[in-house]
Design a protein around this motif. Structure first.
Motif, short mmCIF file in Angstrom:
data_model
loop_
_atom_site.label_atom_id
_atom_site.label_comp_id
_atom_site.label_asym_id
_atom_site.label_seq_id
_atom_site.Cartn_x
_atom_site.Cartn_y
_atom_site.Cartn_z
N GLN A 86 0.85 -1.19 0.00
CA GLN A 86 0.00 0.00 0.00
C GLN A 86 0.89 1.24 0.00
O GLN A 86 1.77 1.39 0.82
N LEU A 87 0.58 2.13 -0.94
CA LEU A 87 1.35 3.37 -1.04
C LEU A 87 0.99 4.31 0.10
O LEU A 87 -0.17 4.57 0.36
N GLN A 88 2.00 4.80 0.78
CA GLN A 88 1.78 5.77 1.86
C GLN A 88 2.81 6.88 1.76
O GLN A 88 3.96 6.64 1.39
N PHE A 89 2.36 8.08 2.12
CA PHE A 89 3.22 9.26 2.06
C PHE A 89 3.06 10.05 3.35
O PHE A 89 1.94 10.24 3.81
N VAL A 90 4.16 10.51 3.90
CA VAL A 90 4.12 11.36 5.07
C VAL A 90 4.87 12.64 4.73
O VAL A 90 6.10 12.63 4.59
N GLU A 91 4.10 13.72 4.58
CA GLU A 91 4.69 15.01 4.24
C GLU A 91 4.98 15.79 5.52
O GLU A 91 4.25 15.69 6.51
N SER A 92 6.04 16.58 5.49
CA SER A 92 6.40 17.41 6.63
C SER A 92 7.19 18.62 6.15
O SER A 92 7.60 18.69 4.99
N GLY A 93 7.40 19.57 7.07
CA GLY A 93 8.23 20.72 6.76
C GLY A 93 7.49 22.01 6.52
O GLY A 93 8.11 23.06 6.34
N GLY A 94 6.17 21.95 6.49
CA GLY A 94 5.41 23.17 6.29
C GLY A 94 5.45 24.07 7.51
O GLY A 94 5.99 23.70 8.56
N GLY A 95 4.89 25.24 7.36
CA GLY A 95 4.85 26.18 8.48
C GLY A 95 4.49 27.56 8.02
O GLY A 95 4.08 27.76 6.87
N LEU A 96 4.64 28.51 8.92
CA LEU A 96 4.37 29.92 8.63
C LEU A 96 5.67 30.60 8.27
O LEU A 96 6.65 30.51 9.01
N VAL A 97 5.67 31.28 7.15
CA VAL A 97 6.87 31.99 6.71
C VAL A 97 6.45 33.33 6.12
O VAL A 97 5.35 33.46 5.57
N GLN A 98 7.31 34.31 6.25
CA GLN A 98 7.04 35.62 5.66
C GLN A 98 7.29 35.59 4.16
O GLN A 98 8.08 34.77 3.67
N PRO A 99 6.64 36.46 3.40
CA PRO A 99 6.94 36.56 1.97
C PRO A 99 8.44 36.75 1.75
O PRO A 99 9.09 37.53 2.47
N GLY A 100 8.96 36.01 0.80
CA GLY A 100 10.39 36.05 0.54
C GLY A 100 11.17 34.98 1.29
O GLY A 100 12.37 34.78 1.02
N GLY A 101 10.53 34.32 2.22
CA GLY A 101 11.19 33.29 3.01
C GLY A 101 11.29 31.96 2.29
O GLY A 101 10.89 31.81 1.14
#
Length: 121
Positions: free
Chosen positions: A1-16
């Motif tokens: 079974q295909l599974q994906f765990v995404e991470s690394g998102g968050g709040l960033v200012q424009p240009g970040g």
């Protein structure tokens, strides 16, 4: 079974910058072209980038060319998306999946939980 765990998102200012990661299981990454898709509130999924299974060729949505870089570590079975010079219009939930780049769609229908990217000052 295909599974994906995404991470690394968050709040960033424009240009970040942010670096997203996608850990895959149930298959080996080099079997599929793998891509990142995003979904903003009230909108359809949008194909952002793709890395081919054969030669590692990369493809990008026009609006992210020169700012985003997709890469793949087969030993870790992980795909990355380095996002620089982020803009408010990049804000969305980002998903990775086997992708048909011609149609910019998830070719297998399996989705992870996604990772939320918010770009705001």
């Amino acid at each position: 079974q295909l599974q994906f765990v995404e991470s690394g998102g968050g709040l960033v200012q424009p240009g970040g910058s942010l670096r997203l990661s996608c850990a895959a299981s149930g298959f080996t990454l080099d079997y599929y072209a793998i891509g990142w898709l995003r979904q903003a509130p009230g909108k359809e999924h949008e194909g952002v980038s793709c890395i081919s299974s054969s030669d590692g060729s990369t493809y990008y949505l026009d609006s992210v060319k020169g700012r985003f870089t997709i890469s793949r570590d087969n030993a870790k079975n992980t795909v990355y998306l380095q996002m620089n010079s982020l803009k408010p219009e990049d804000a969305a939930v980002y998903y990775c999946a086997p992708i048909n780049w011609n149609t910019r769609t998830n070719r297998e229908g399996a989705w992870g939980q996604g990772t939320l990217v918010t770009v705001s000052s």
